[in-house]
Design an enzyme around this catalytic site. Structure first.
Site, PDB file in Angstrom:
ATOM      1  CE  LYS A   2      -4.491   0.728   0.079  1.00 57.44           C
ATOM      2  NZ  LYS A   2      -5.552  -0.173  -0.414  1.00 57.44           N
TER       3      LYS A   2
HETATM    4  P1  NAD Z   1     -12.653   7.776  -2.931  1.00 58.62           P
HETATM    5  O1  NAD Z   1     -11.630   8.782  -2.583  1.00 58.62           O
HETATM    6  O2  NAD Z   1     -13.073   7.611  -4.351  1.00 58.62           O
HETATM    7  O3  NAD Z   1     -13.983   8.060  -2.070  1.00 58.62           O
HETATM    8  C1  NAD Z   1     -13.968   8.159  -0.682  1.00 58.62           C
HETATM    9  C2  NAD Z   1     -15.344   8.642  -0.230  1.00 58.62           C
HETATM   10  O4  NAD Z   1     -15.404   8.625   1.192  1.00 58.62           O
HETATM   11  C3  NAD Z   1     -15.642  10.088  -0.655  1.00 58.62           C
HETATM   12  O5  NAD Z   1     -17.001  10.192  -1.014  1.00 58.62           O
HETATM   13  C4  NAD Z   1     -15.349  10.869   0.622  1.00 58.62           C
HETATM   14  O6  NAD Z   1     -16.054  12.092   0.683  1.00 58.62           O
HETATM   15  C5  NAD Z   1     -15.859   9.887   1.650  1.00 58.62           C
HETATM   16  N1  NAD Z   1     -15.375  10.164   2.997  1.00 58.62           N
HETATM   17  C6  NAD Z   1     -14.114  10.481   3.373  1.00 58.62           C
HETATM   18  N2  NAD Z   1     -14.086  10.695   4.708  1.00 58.62           N
HETATM   19  C7  NAD Z   1     -15.343  10.506   5.141  1.00 58.62           C
HETATM   20  C8  NAD Z   1     -15.956  10.611   6.425  1.00 58.62           C
HETATM   21  N3  NAD Z   1     -15.245  10.930   7.496  1.00 58.62           N
HETATM   22  N4  NAD Z   1     -17.281  10.339   6.521  1.00 58.62           N
HETATM   23  C9  NAD Z   1     -18.016  10.017   5.420  1.00 58.62           C
HETATM   24  N5  NAD Z   1     -17.483   9.905   4.192  1.00 58.62           N
HETATM   25  C10 NAD Z   1     -16.177  10.156   4.070  1.00 58.62           C
HETATM   26  O7  NAD Z   1     -12.132   6.397  -2.316  1.00 58.62           O
HETATM   27  P2  NAD Z   1     -12.534   4.904  -2.740  1.00 58.62           P
HETATM   28  O8  NAD Z   1     -11.569   4.438  -3.755  1.00 58.62           O
HETATM   29  O9  NAD Z   1     -13.998   4.841  -3.018  1.00 58.62           O
HETATM   30  O10 NAD Z   1     -12.205   4.111  -1.393  1.00 58.62           O
HETATM   31  C11 NAD Z   1     -13.136   3.996  -0.328  1.00 58.62           C
HETATM   32  C12 NAD Z   1     -12.765   2.814   0.560  1.00 58.62           C
HETATM   33  O11 NAD Z   1     -12.765   1.626  -0.234  1.00 58.62           O
HETATM   34  C13 NAD Z   1     -11.375   2.887   1.192  1.00 58.62           C
HETATM   35  O12 NAD Z   1     -11.422   2.233   2.441  1.00 58.62           O
HETATM   36  C14 NAD Z   1     -10.522   2.070   0.243  1.00 58.62           C
HETATM   37  O13 NAD Z   1      -9.362   1.569   0.864  1.00 58.62           O
HETATM   38  C15 NAD Z   1     -11.502   0.980  -0.110  1.00 58.62           C
HETATM   39  N6  NAD Z   1     -11.202   0.265  -1.355  1.00 58.62           N
HETATM   40  C16 NAD Z   1     -11.069   0.930  -2.534  1.00 58.62           C
HETATM   41  C17 NAD Z   1     -10.837   0.207  -3.701  1.00 58.62           C
HETATM   42  C18 NAD Z   1     -10.769   0.865  -5.057  1.00 58.62           C
HETATM   43  O14 NAD Z   1     -10.701   0.139  -6.056  1.00 58.62           O
HETATM   44  N7  NAD Z   1     -10.822   2.180  -5.161  1.00 58.62           N
HETATM   45  C19 NAD Z   1     -10.682  -1.180  -3.649  1.00 58.62           C
HETATM   46  C20 NAD Z   1     -10.821  -1.827  -2.421  1.00 58.62           C
HETATM   47  C21 NAD Z   1     -11.087  -1.087  -1.294  1.00 58.62           C
END
Ligand code: NAD
Length: 424
Positions: free
Chosen positions: A113
């Site tokens: 990561k």
């Molecule tokens: P992103 O940056 O696209 O979106 C994150 C979202 O969370 C945004 O809408 C943001 O406003 C919101 N957010 C941030 N802090 C917040 C809070 N305190 N309260 C409420 N909402 C909040 O990120 P993403 O890629 O969608 O990732 C989200 C989660 O999924 C993370 O835990 C990431 O590790 C996990 N994840 C992502 C992927 C991927 O392919 N992008 C794959 C597996 C896991």
């Protein structure tokens, strides 16, 4: 007798949480002492200073990390997070979960990561590009398509992956699309990658609802986080016929008992960037969203949002962990005693992202590209297989679903390390 140096480098609640999960799983499968600690702790970690020229001519130095937890089972694999709250301990915890996840779903990858301490919304497009390119520049000696393959995570996206791929390729002297996944289609990205994590979450939710004999048209869903994962999960579940009754991001949360129009919310976020002032529902707090009565609760933002305080008050039938590490160890213990909640643990629930990243990497290495249908079909086959193996492990050893998933993931990494010897 094995001895461990207990380093303070990764000290943080989230790293402690990942270690506790590991310890519990290692105890459950009687992982021998000789293999335990080297399976648990990250293999190597890089911290870099990232000076960039600001638009006003000044220079700001950001701090970035890459933690390669495991390289024994293949190239390390894991996203890069841009967030003001990033710590080296958080990145280390996330790298551990990547190892168990890739192993659980049978991908030929290790786990890694990355992260940069930055609020990307406070940078201009040009500053963001310079920071992304600088991060990649600093990582060039330590990564490669057969060493460590980054991808997007919170705060990063396909445009950033495109800049990073270009930076690496310029250094090498020819295009190297397999250096990162989650790229734009024009640069060797995969059909279906953008929606893969959410599509996988929604597919598993559909399967678990079927197991519980709950028709998906009767299911109500509350989702925290409306970025890549949250919004794609919402769109896919809405497509399957579920009613999305609440959504949120870091600026606001909204509830609508009749169902939120997800296409309208997506269009709003495309133009406004955030949900603030969205008029598709009644405004509530993010804390209240987590405690709404619903069939499926999907945390899809930060880690450690389900705590010992709100765990007893959850009113969902399924907790689908789209985010990494959304449930603390204490909350987990409480939920374990609640027969009314089925947990789809993060390492299974959000694995669709890394599975399609793997497909993207395979396509890049072969220079042979697949259709979206082919990608999604192959994704669902792997998810079905992983779900079946988790359910079998759960039944066989009377484990919780999280323990079943983690033990499967950890065992394979430990087996590979034992078979290879002490170095990898
Ligand atoms: P992103 O940056 O696209 O979106 C994150 C979202 O969370 C945004 O809408 C943001 O406003 C919101 N957010 C941030 N802090 C917040 C809070 N305190 N309260 C409420 N909402 C909040 O990120 P993403 O890629 O969608 O990732 C989200 C989660 O999924 C993370 O835990 C990431 O590790 C996990 N994840 C992502 C992927 C991927 O392919 N992008 C794959 C597996 C896991």
């Amino acid at each position: 007798m094995s001895k461990v140096i207990i380093s303070t480098l990764y000290n943080s609640d989230v790293f402690t949480m990942a270690c506790r999960q590991f310890d519990k799983a290692a105890d459950a499968i009687n992982l021998p002492e000789a293999i335990r600690d080297r399976t648990k702790y990250p293999r190597r970690t890089f911290a870099v200073a990232l000076p960039i020229r600001r638009d006003d001519g000044s220079v700001t130095v950001f701090e970035g990390y890459r933690v390669q937890h495991n390289l024994s089972t293949g190239p390390a694999k894991g996203g890069i997070r841009f967030h003001q709250g990033v710590t080296i301990g958080e990145v280390a915890a996330l790298s551990m979960w990547m190892s168990w996840k890739c192993s659980l779903v049978g991908l030929p990858y290790g786990g890694a990561k990355g992260g940069v301490i930055v609020n990307p919304s406070q940078l201009s497009e040009g500053e963001l590009e310079r920071l992304s390119r600088r991060y990649m520049q600093e990582m060039i000696p330590f990564i490669g398509p057969h060493v460590d393959v980054p991808a997007p995570d919170m705060g990063t996206n396909e445009k950033i992956m495109g800049w990073m791929m270009d930076t690496y390729s310029n250094h090498i002297g020819h295009i190297v699309p397999g250096i990162v996944t989650g790229k734009p289609l024009a640069l060797g990205g995969s059909q279906g990658r953008r929606e893969a994590t959410g599509a996988g979450v929604a597919y598993l939710v559909k399967k678990y609802l079927a197991d519980l004999k709950i028709p998906i048209e009767k299911a109500t869903v509350a989702i925290q986080g409306f970025g890549n994962v949250g919004s794609e999960t919402a769109a896919a579940l809405e497509n399957y016929g579920a009613k999305i009754i609440a959504i949120s991001d870091h600026t606001a949360a909204f509830y609508n008992a009749k169902g939120i129009n997800i296409q309208k919310a997506l269009a709003y976020v495309r133009s406004q960037k955030v949900l603030h002032n969205f008029d598709g529902g009644e405004e509530i707090t993010n804390a209240k969203l987590l405690e709404l009565k619903c069939t499926v609760l999907v945390p899809a933002a930060l880690e450690r949002v389900i705590t010992h305080e709100n765990a007893p008050r959850l009113k969902c039938r399924i907790l689908a962990e789209a985010a990494n590490g959304p449930t603390t160890n204490q909350a987990d213990k409480i939920i374990d005693t609640r027969d009314d909640i089925e947990v789809i643990p993060d390492v299974l629930c959000n694995s669709g992202g890394v599975i399609v990243s793997y497909f993207e990497w395979c396509q890049n290495l072969q220079n042979f590209y697949w259709s979206r249908d082919e990608v999604l079909q192959k994704l669902f086959v792997i998810l079905d297989r992983a779900k079946d193996s988790v359910e079998l492990q759960k039944r066989k050893f009377k484990f919780s679903r999280r323990l079943a998933a983690l033990t499967l993931g950890i065992q394979r990494v430990a087996d590979a390390k034992a078979a290879r010897g002490l170095f990898p």
